[in-house]
Design a protein around this motif. Structure first.
Motif, mmCIF file in Angstrom:
data_model
loop_
_atom_site.group_PDB
_atom_site.id
_atom_site.type_symbol
_atom_site.label_atom_id
_atom_site.label_comp_id
_atom_site.label_asym_id
_atom_site.label_seq_id
_atom_site.Cartn_x
_atom_site.Cartn_y
_atom_site.Cartn_z
ATOM 1 N N VAL A 1 13.348 47.594 128.297
ATOM 2 C CA VAL A 1 14.740 47.812 128.695
ATOM 3 C C VAL A 1 15.444 46.464 128.851
ATOM 4 O O VAL A 1 14.961 45.578 129.551
ATOM 5 N N ASP B 1 15.103 59.686 122.841
ATOM 6 C CA ASP B 1 14.240 59.602 124.021
ATOM 7 C C ASP B 1 13.751 61.011 124.327
ATOM 8 O O ASP B 1 14.537 61.868 124.762
ATOM 9 N N GLN C 1 14.653 63.010 127.565
ATOM 10 C CA GLN C 1 16.024 63.347 127.963
ATOM 11 C C GLN C 1 16.652 64.382 127.042
ATOM 12 O O GLN C 1 17.816 64.288 126.685
ATOM 13 N N SER D 1 9.461 51.266 129.261
ATOM 14 C CA SER D 1 10.385 50.727 130.263
ATOM 15 C C SER D 1 10.383 49.200 130.264
ATOM 16 O O SER D 1 11.367 48.573 130.666
ATOM 17 N N TYR E 1 11.230 57.170 137.223
ATOM 18 C CA TYR E 1 11.097 58.499 136.616
ATOM 19 C C TYR E 1 9.744 58.657 135.922
ATOM 20 O O TYR E 1 9.151 59.742 135.929
ATOM 21 N N GLU E 2 9.273 57.573 135.299
ATOM 22 C CA GLU E 2 7.951 57.639 134.663
ATOM 23 C C GLU E 2 6.870 57.915 135.699
ATOM 24 O O GLU E 2 5.960 58.713 135.469
ATOM 25 N N VAL F 1 14.102 53.816 135.143
ATOM 26 C CA VAL F 1 13.221 54.400 134.129
ATOM 27 C C VAL F 1 11.779 54.409 134.630
ATOM 28 O O VAL F 1 11.062 55.411 134.491
ATOM 29 N N GLN F 2 11.347 53.318 135.234
ATOM 30 C CA GLN F 2 9.977 53.245 135.742
ATOM 31 C C GLN F 2 9.747 54.255 136.859
ATOM 32 O O GLN F 2 8.674 54.867 136.947
ATOM 33 N N GLN G 1 15.938 49.428 134.286
ATOM 34 C CA GLN G 1 14.490 49.377 134.097
ATOM 35 C C GLN G 1 13.766 50.000 135.284
ATOM 36 O O GLN G 1 12.827 50.785 135.112
ATOM 37 N N PRO H 1 12.973 54.964 126.140
ATOM 38 C CA PRO H 1 14.011 55.193 127.149
ATOM 39 C C PRO H 1 15.322 54.491 126.840
ATOM 40 O O PRO H 1 15.401 53.643 125.931
#
Length: 323
Positions: free
Chosen positions: A303, A266, A269, A300, A316-317, A313-314, A310, A139
């Motif tokens: 990051v 990534d 994306q 993540s 979205y994960e 990103v988490q 961070q 990411p």
């Protein structure tokens, strides 16, 4: 299941120095509050003595020691953030960041030393040193591009390569650059800005400009790599998730003698049309296990930007978006 027990730790920072302690604590103890909030601990100070309580008290003590070691040059909120972030990363014995060993994996540039933060960054730097082709996949904010540029600068300064080649698909998947104003370099510049910024930080604006004029640093859209063979070069392909399978194969077959290549991206994306498979996603399966090729998969937890990045990103994960 019972919650982990809180831990209490005592810390005495030596040599006691009021200016360094003020730098460590920050204005109105802002830096200490940042440590408390991010690590879920309480920190109480009397002079150079600190008392830390909480489940992650050991991490907090490590952060305070690290920041006090840097306090002669001043401590910024970014320094505090990076120290806290690094405290939560697993560090394998004998690698950069292991307190019982020197920083074996670090990069020397004209403007200072850059080292890997945490196990994955240390592994990434080690792979770039050892392998001819390294993939850094993960990411945003994990240092993939920045560390690759640092290694390229180090290799150029040590005369291990004769030039640096920066490549990026000029993204609107199809690389249609004609509508942008200016010559080729001006058209591509906006897409290469992260790599330029890293170069300016490591070499200075004037030197980077001179190297570009002499073609020692070359910038090119991916479409212009076809038919070339790059010898004695350090080649970085950034945002590789926006390559097609055919483009990725074309790029990888440009590597010549004495060259080293780093591919970053990534896979969550991609800007490719939905019916096109990302060349980066495809190459993971194709080249995994091939001699001379190394992969570093960032998460993540790696990051190192603003802590909000961070958490984004988490989130979205967890949502499974972009998979």
């Amino acid at each position: 299941m019972s919650a982990p027990a809180a831990i209490a730790r005592e810390l005495n920072l030596e040599p006691a120095d009021n200016e360094r302690l003020a730098s460590l604590c920050g204005p109105l103890d802002d830096h200490l509050r940042q440590v408390e909030n991010r690590l879920g601990v309480s920190v109480h100070r009397r002079g150079s003595r600190f008392q830390v309580r909480g489940v992650r008290a050991d991490d907090a003590v490590k952060v305070l020691k690290q920041l006090y070691g840097r306090s002669l040059g001043g401590v910024t909120p970014e320094d505090v953030h990076l120290a806290i972030q690094e405290a939560g990363m697993q560090v394998p014995p004998g690698t950069a960041g292991d307190p019982d060993h020197p920083d074996d994996v670090q990069v020397q540039t004209q403007r200072g030393t850059i080292r890997g933060r945490g196990a994955n960054q240390a592994s990434y730097l080690g792979s770039i040193r050892q392998a001819d082709l390294t993939f850094g996949i993960g990411p945003a904010g994990t240092g993939k591009t920045y560390l690759a540029v640092a290694c390229a600068v180090e290799a150029l300064q040590a005369d291990r390569v004769r030039r640096i080649v920066l490549v990026r698909p000029a993204v609107e998947a199809g690389e249609r650059l004609g509508f942008l104003p200016g010559d080729l370099t001006q058209k591509v510049d906006p897409y290469l800005r992260p790599m330029y910024d890293a170069l300016y930080e490591m070499l200075g604006f004037d030197k980077v400009s001179r190297l570009i004029e002499r073609n020692v640093i070359e910038v090119a859209p991916l479409a212009f790599m076809r038919g070339r063979t790059l010898n004695d070069a350090f080649i970085i392909l950034d945002e590789a998730q926006n390559t097609t399978i055919e483009q990725m194969k074309m790029f990888l077959t440009r590597i010549g003698f004495g060259s080293k290549a780093v591919v970053t991206g990534d896979v969550t994306q991609t800007d490719l049309p939905t019916h096109r498979i990302s060349g980066l996603r495809h190459v993971i399966d194709v080249l995994r296990g091939v001699n001379g090729v190394a992969f570093t998969m960032f998460t993540s937890q790696d990051v190192v930007r603003h802590p909000l990045v961070q958490r984004i990103v988490q989130a979205y994960e967890r949502a499974g978006d972009g998979q």
